[in-house]
Write an enzyme that holds these catalytic residues in place. Sequence first.
Site, PDB file in Angstrom:
ATOM      1  N   GLY A 141     -57.420  61.374  24.595  1.00 32.48           N
ATOM      2  CA  GLY A 141     -56.774  62.671  24.519  1.00 32.48           C
ATOM      3  C   GLY A 141     -55.846  62.823  23.330  1.00 32.48           C
ATOM      4  O   GLY A 141     -55.929  62.096  22.332  1.00 32.48           O
ATOM      5  N   CYS A 142     -54.925  63.786  23.451  1.00 31.54           N
ATOM      6  CA  CYS A 142     -54.090  64.202  22.322  1.00 31.54           C
ATOM      7  C   CYS A 142     -53.169  63.107  21.805  1.00 31.54           C
ATOM      8  O   CYS A 142     -52.710  63.164  20.665  1.00 31.54           O
ATOM      9  CB  CYS A 142     -53.266  65.432  22.710  1.00 31.54           C
ATOM     10  SG  CYS A 142     -54.245  66.881  23.132  1.00 31.54           S
ATOM     11  N   ASN A 143     -52.843  62.127  22.614  1.00 33.45           N
ATOM     12  CA  ASN A 143     -51.950  61.053  22.177  1.00 33.45           C
ATOM     13  C   ASN A 143     -52.659  59.985  21.351  1.00 33.45           C
ATOM     14  O   ASN A 143     -52.025  59.155  20.709  1.00 33.45           O
ATOM     15  CB  ASN A 143     -51.306  60.362  23.380  1.00 33.45           C
ATOM     16  CG  ASN A 143     -52.326  59.873  24.393  1.00 33.45           C
ATOM     17  OD1 ASN A 143     -52.744  60.668  25.234  1.00 33.45           O
ATOM     18  ND2 ASN A 143     -52.735  58.618  24.332  1.00 33.45           N
TER      19      ASN A 143
END
Length: 359
Positions: A141-143
């Site tokens: 994901g975004c991390n």
Amino acid sequence: MTAVAVPSARIVGVGTAVSSTSYTQTEILETLRIDDSKVRSLFLNSGIGRRHLTLPSACPDGTRAFESQGDLLDKHAALAVDMGTRAVLTGLKDAGADPSDVRQLCCVTSTGFLTPGLSALMIRELGIDRHCSRVDIVGMGCNAGLNALSSVTAWATTHPGELALLVCAEACSAAYTIDGTMRTAVVNSLFGDGAAAIAVVADTTATPHGELPGPCVLKFGSCLITDALDAMRYDWDREQQRFSFFLDPQIPYVVGAHAELVVDRLLEGTGLRRSDIRHWLVHSGGKKVIDAVTVNLGLTRHDVRHTTGVLRDYGNLSSGSFLFSYERLIGEGLVKAGDLGVMMTMGPGSTIETALIQW
């Protein structure tokens, strides 16, 4: 201010790329024929002006065609390779290098699954040496951009002088679902297509044009918020037979409440305070997320100007958005030797990742 021991891994080049078509939020609403006032308000109050998207083809009646999960996977592969390749070439040019110099390639994506992975496809597309070390980080994901940077800098420090590349290629159009629900509307109001690449080398301060060298990556810090493990997730939509992303409305407040803890742990043992950090490169997760982080860390609008600017111009670009902010910071030409910066990304887990950098 206490001096920080500087390890050898240094960012020496950056490049970004987006897909070919873009829309304002109003244009997306009109294109998808969305009349619901609550959904329209969600789009129009998002802090986003324009996003790059590759929407489904138009049907004769003007509606958008249904895309199966197979169609979306094909879209992911095509867009990720195209955008990733262009971002890499720009980043290599910035580093004064070319594809033949690459010795490690780490590819990050969460918008589709490929076997062989994106790294193999990009090695073939770019003509990179087939003996190149490679890593694919999928689904974090975004991390994930900072998780990947930790891996890339570790590789670089054990291979001094050899060029490593990190590529975040997110074809968010390939995760688009159009079903009229508020859950889907939240996701559809945020994300855009984009790719970013950075070049990393250890034990060098050389730059192609003699300007200030890129920053050294000093330290990483992570926090997994286990109480919010399901706040951001992919679910299988049995009715539509494809994946659907879920974002809990409370996630901005959860992230904000933990931001101070993570940054303080990152700086622990360095002798540094938050006030010593000159540059903040925060993931453009959404207006509420940015506001929550800004308030909890005591930042100013100027501190997060690139974060909000990237959100305004591109939307949430998932794992690569903080690198779009980094590119803008470098483009300003205002960074000085000795300046400290913090990179911060947030994503499923729920997770906050941080990195301390210094020029």
